[in-house]
Enzyme design. Structure first.
Site, short mmCIF file in Angstrom:
data_model
loop_
_atom_site.label_atom_id
_atom_site.label_comp_id
_atom_site.label_asym_id
_atom_site.label_seq_id
_atom_site.Cartn_x
_atom_site.Cartn_y
_atom_site.Cartn_z
N ARG A 184 0.82 -1.22 0.00
CA ARG A 184 0.00 0.00 0.00
C ARG A 184 0.85 1.27 0.00
O ARG A 184 0.37 2.36 -0.27
CB ARG A 184 -0.94 0.01 1.21
N GLY B 234 5.80 -3.78 13.14
CA GLY B 234 6.81 -2.88 12.60
C GLY B 234 6.21 -1.60 12.04
O GLY B 234 6.88 -0.58 11.97
N ASP B 235 4.95 -1.65 11.65
CA ASP B 235 4.35 -0.45 11.05
C ASP B 235 3.48 0.32 12.04
O ASP B 235 2.67 1.15 11.65
CB ASP B 235 3.59 -0.80 9.76
N GLY C 242 -8.82 -3.71 12.26
CA GLY C 242 -9.62 -4.78 12.86
C GLY C 242 -10.47 -4.20 13.98
O GLY C 242 -10.02 -3.34 14.73
N GLU D 57 -11.50 -8.56 11.17
CA GLU D 57 -10.73 -7.72 10.26
C GLU D 57 -11.66 -6.88 9.39
O GLU D 57 -12.76 -7.31 9.05
CB GLU D 57 -9.81 -8.59 9.38
N ARG E 130 30.38 23.30 4.68
CA ARG E 130 30.35 21.91 4.20
C ARG E 130 31.24 21.03 5.08
O ARG E 130 31.96 21.52 5.95
CB ARG E 130 30.78 21.88 2.74
N ASN F 220 41.85 38.11 7.87
CA ASN F 220 40.70 38.75 7.23
C ASN F 220 40.65 38.35 5.76
O ASN F 220 41.59 38.59 5.01
CB ASN F 220 40.82 40.27 7.35
N TYR G 10 41.46 23.20 -7.01
CA TYR G 10 41.27 22.01 -7.84
C TYR G 10 41.84 22.27 -9.22
O TYR G 10 41.50 23.26 -9.87
CB TYR G 10 39.76 21.74 -7.92
N ARG H 82 48.50 41.79 -10.27
CA ARG H 82 47.41 42.24 -11.14
C ARG H 82 47.97 43.23 -12.14
O ARG H 82 49.05 43.79 -11.92
CB ARG H 82 46.29 42.89 -10.31
C1 UD1 Z 1 -3.24 -5.38 11.30
C2 UD1 Z 1 -4.25 -6.17 12.12
C3 UD1 Z 1 -5.46 -5.29 12.38
C4 UD1 Z 1 -5.02 -4.04 13.13
C5 UD1 Z 1 -3.91 -3.32 12.37
C6 UD1 Z 1 -3.33 -2.25 13.24
C7 UD1 Z 1 -4.11 -8.55 11.56
C8 UD1 Z 1 -4.67 -9.65 10.76
N1 UD1 Z 1 -4.65 -7.34 11.39
O1 UD1 Z 1 -3.84 -5.06 10.05
O2 UD1 Z 1 -6.42 -5.97 13.17
O3 UD1 Z 1 -6.13 -3.18 13.31
O4 UD1 Z 1 -2.84 -4.22 12.02
O5 UD1 Z 1 -2.38 -1.44 12.56
O6 UD1 Z 1 -3.22 -8.78 12.35
N2 UD1 Z 1 3.37 -8.81 8.54
C9 UD1 Z 1 4.29 -9.84 8.50
N3 UD1 Z 1 3.97 -10.95 7.81
C10 UD1 Z 1 2.80 -11.12 7.15
C11 UD1 Z 1 1.87 -10.07 7.20
C12 UD1 Z 1 2.18 -8.92 7.90
O7 UD1 Z 1 5.37 -9.74 9.08
O8 UD1 Z 1 2.60 -12.18 6.55
C13 UD1 Z 1 3.72 -7.58 9.30
C14 UD1 Z 1 3.76 -6.34 8.42
O9 UD1 Z 1 5.10 -6.10 7.98
C15 UD1 Z 1 3.27 -5.24 9.36
C16 UD1 Z 1 2.39 -5.97 10.36
O10 UD1 Z 1 2.71 -7.34 10.24
O11 UD1 Z 1 4.34 -4.65 10.04
C17 UD1 Z 1 0.90 -5.74 10.12
O12 UD1 Z 1 0.58 -6.19 8.83
P1 UD1 Z 1 -0.45 -5.39 7.89
O13 UD1 Z 1 -0.62 -6.17 6.65
O14 UD1 Z 1 -0.03 -3.99 7.79
O15 UD1 Z 1 -1.78 -5.52 8.76
P2 UD1 Z 1 -3.01 -4.51 8.77
O16 UD1 Z 1 -3.86 -4.76 7.59
O17 UD1 Z 1 -2.55 -3.14 9.00
CA CA Z 2 -0.57 -2.16 9.03
#
Ligand code: UD1
Ligand code: CA
Length: 472
Positions: free
Chosen positions: A18, A105-106, A139, A154, A333, A377, A387, A440
């Site tokens: 996304r 992670g996100d 979710g 979800e 720099r 100065n 260069y 000069r």
């Molecule tokens: C997920 C939750 C949702 C919650 C939201 C909050 C699930 C099924 N859904 O949805 O309920 O409201 O986060 O932000 O858990 N990832 C993996 N492996 C995978 C899939 C995802 O490591 O196979 C990691 C992604 O890198 C990401 C995190 O898990 O950091 C969440 O995945 P993402 O696909 O963003 O879930 P959401 O649709 O946001």
């Molecule tokens: Ca997410």
């Protein structure tokens, strides 16, 4: 009761489609630091015995983005089959008696204090929730008539009634001692996306008669996920706002905190003033009493006490002792090293150059690969010709040299202590101490010089310009 040991699982294997960017989502920066590094430092603050980082096979860039990895267990999820599947990859590494905290992670801006409340909850499964006026995409938390959490649905699987639920799953869970592997074993992928959802552990736990609790936080922005660039920008603004508040409370004055951006590790002395549209990128130290005027950008620099950085100046890799004045419109720099009280004025560029205390270059100059002594100065329009098209050469100006305006210093060159250079000189050889160097053309005057004249055809209309004859 002693708390069980804590293990943390950070989910970072998702494709991040996304985002629509080539840079992997986990490496997108917030305040100059990759998203994943924010989450790892939060995990570290919680003092887990182990942190498992679930990553895709292609994670070399992620590894390179994180320093000191001794405490991290890198777990590869070969196929991205969902958040539940991701945690399953770490299950073989779990210790039998540990509690597990799952971080996404996100969701990079949660603070350890918020997570601490979740960790302290005695329930078997505790989920961090938040109320959002617009819950689309997240979710939803399902509760029974008594208000107990019974499941998470979800977004893509919601009925219209469920879609109206505004309490959402942050994605962050704590699972009690030793319980997670069995819960994970029961996950299926019978849902709209055909994925193994971690969120299903809630209904599984309820069905098993385990104790499920929710911790609801009001930290809406800190809990918000980053799935696209709109949410990334929102996360950046939130982070900057929160950081600015912390800094102002610690004594850094900002004329408008919404117009100051600070990225990476920047430390401040006391009584620092940051005017609008200033950007500071760490590592940086800004000393006591420093004033940074509007529109200046400072990266990877040390700014000594009581320096004044006037408007629209750019500093990168520079080191300034105390009491320097720089700008407006100056460019320092990498390797610009300014001694105490140095003054650098408008449209002066300094690179790989040391200037001793009290030296000045007030206007329109380029100083590159030079060693400049004290109280030198530099006149307006001085250029070090450092260069030759292949090599860079050094210019040495000893203490108290006076360089007249519009001087070209053809390096390598040494100008002795106290020497003077006449304005407009192109200096190609050494000048001894205390001497005057001039290079000069001499001035000659031609008496009664006939200036070109405009000859007018009609009033206001130029017909031709009469030129003086060649040889005149
Ligand atoms: C997920 C939750 C949702 C919650 C939201 C909050 C699930 C099924 N859904 O949805 O309920 O409201 O986060 O932000 O858990 N990832 C993996 N492996 C995978 C899939 C995802 O490591 O196979 C990691 C992604 O890198 C990401 C995190 O898990 O950091 C969440 O995945 P993402 O696909 O963003 O879930 P959401 O649709 O946001
Ligand atoms: Ca997410």
């Amino acid at each position: 009761m002693m708390n069980p040991p804590l293990e943390i699982c950070v989910l970072a294997a998702g494709k991040g489609t996304r985002m629509k960017t080539m840079i992997p989502k986990m490496l997108q920066p917030i305040a100059g630091t990759p998203m994943i590094a924010h989450v790892v430092s939060t995990a570290r603050a919680l003092k887990s015995v182990k942190t498992h980082l679930i990553v895709s096979e292609d994670h070399a860039a992620l590894k390179a983005a994180i320093e000191d990895q001794g405490d991290l267990n890198w777990v590869v999820q070969k196929e991205q089959l969902g958040t539940g599947h991701a945690v399953q990859q770490a299950a073989p590494f779990f210790m039998a008696d540990s509690a597990v905290l799952v971080l996404l992670g996100d969701v990079p801006l949660l603070q350890p204090e918020t997570l601490q409340a979740l960790l302290e909850d005695p329930a078997d499964v505790a989920v961090l929730t938040v109320h959002l006026p617009n819950p689309a995409g997240y979710g939803r938390i399902q509760r029974d008539a008594a208000g107990c959490v019974i499941g998470i649905v979800e977004d893509k699987d919601t009925s219209p009634a469920e879609r109206a639920i505004t309490e959402i799953n942050s994605g962050i869970f704590k699972i009690g001692q030793g319980l997670l592997p069995d819960l994970l074993a029961q996950l299926t992928n019978h849902n709209e996306q055909g994925e193994y959802y971690l969120t299903d552990i809630v209904s599984i736990a309820v069905a098993r008669g385990l104790n499920v609790a929710s911790i609801t936080t009001d930290q809406v922005e800190a809990v918000s996920g980053v799935n696209d660039l709109v949410q990334l920008a929102a996360a950046e603004r939130f982070f900057q706002r929160r950081q600015a508040q912390q800094l102002m409370r610690a004594g850094v004055r900002m004329l408008d905190p919404a117009r100051v951006d600070i990225r990476g590790a920047v430390t401040f002395g006391r009584d620092v003033v940051l005017d609008v549209n200033t950007v500071l990128e760490g590592p940086c130290h800004i000393g006591d009493g420093v004033v940074v005027e509007a529109g200046s950008v400072i990266k990877n620099s040390e700014v000594g006490d009581n320096c004044l950085i006037k408007s629209h100046s750019s500093l990168e890799g520079a080191s300034l002792a105390q009491d320097c004045q720089v700008g407006p419109y100056a460019r320092l720099r990498p390797g610009a090293v300014l001694g105490a009280g140095v003054a650098i004025g408008n449209f002066v560029e300094v690179k790989q150059t040391t200037m001793g205390p009290g030296s000045k270059a007030s206007h329109l100059s380029y100083l590159g690969d030079a060693t400049i002594g004290s109280r030198v100065n530099i006149g307006a329009g001085t250029i070090t010709c450092n260069y030759d098209g292949v090599n860079k050469w050094q210019t040495i100006l000893e203490d108290e040299v006076f360089v007249g305006s519009n001087t070209a210093l053809v390096a390598p060159i040494t100008v002795g202590r106290g020497a003077t250079i006449g304005a407009g000189s192109t200096i190609t050889g050494a000048i001894p101490d205390a001497a005057l160097g001039v290079a000069r053309g001499r001035q000659r005057n031609i008496e009664d010089w006939p200036r070109p004249e405009k000859v007018l055809d009609a009033p206001g209309l130029v017909k031709k310009v009469k030129q003086p004859k060649a040889g005149d």
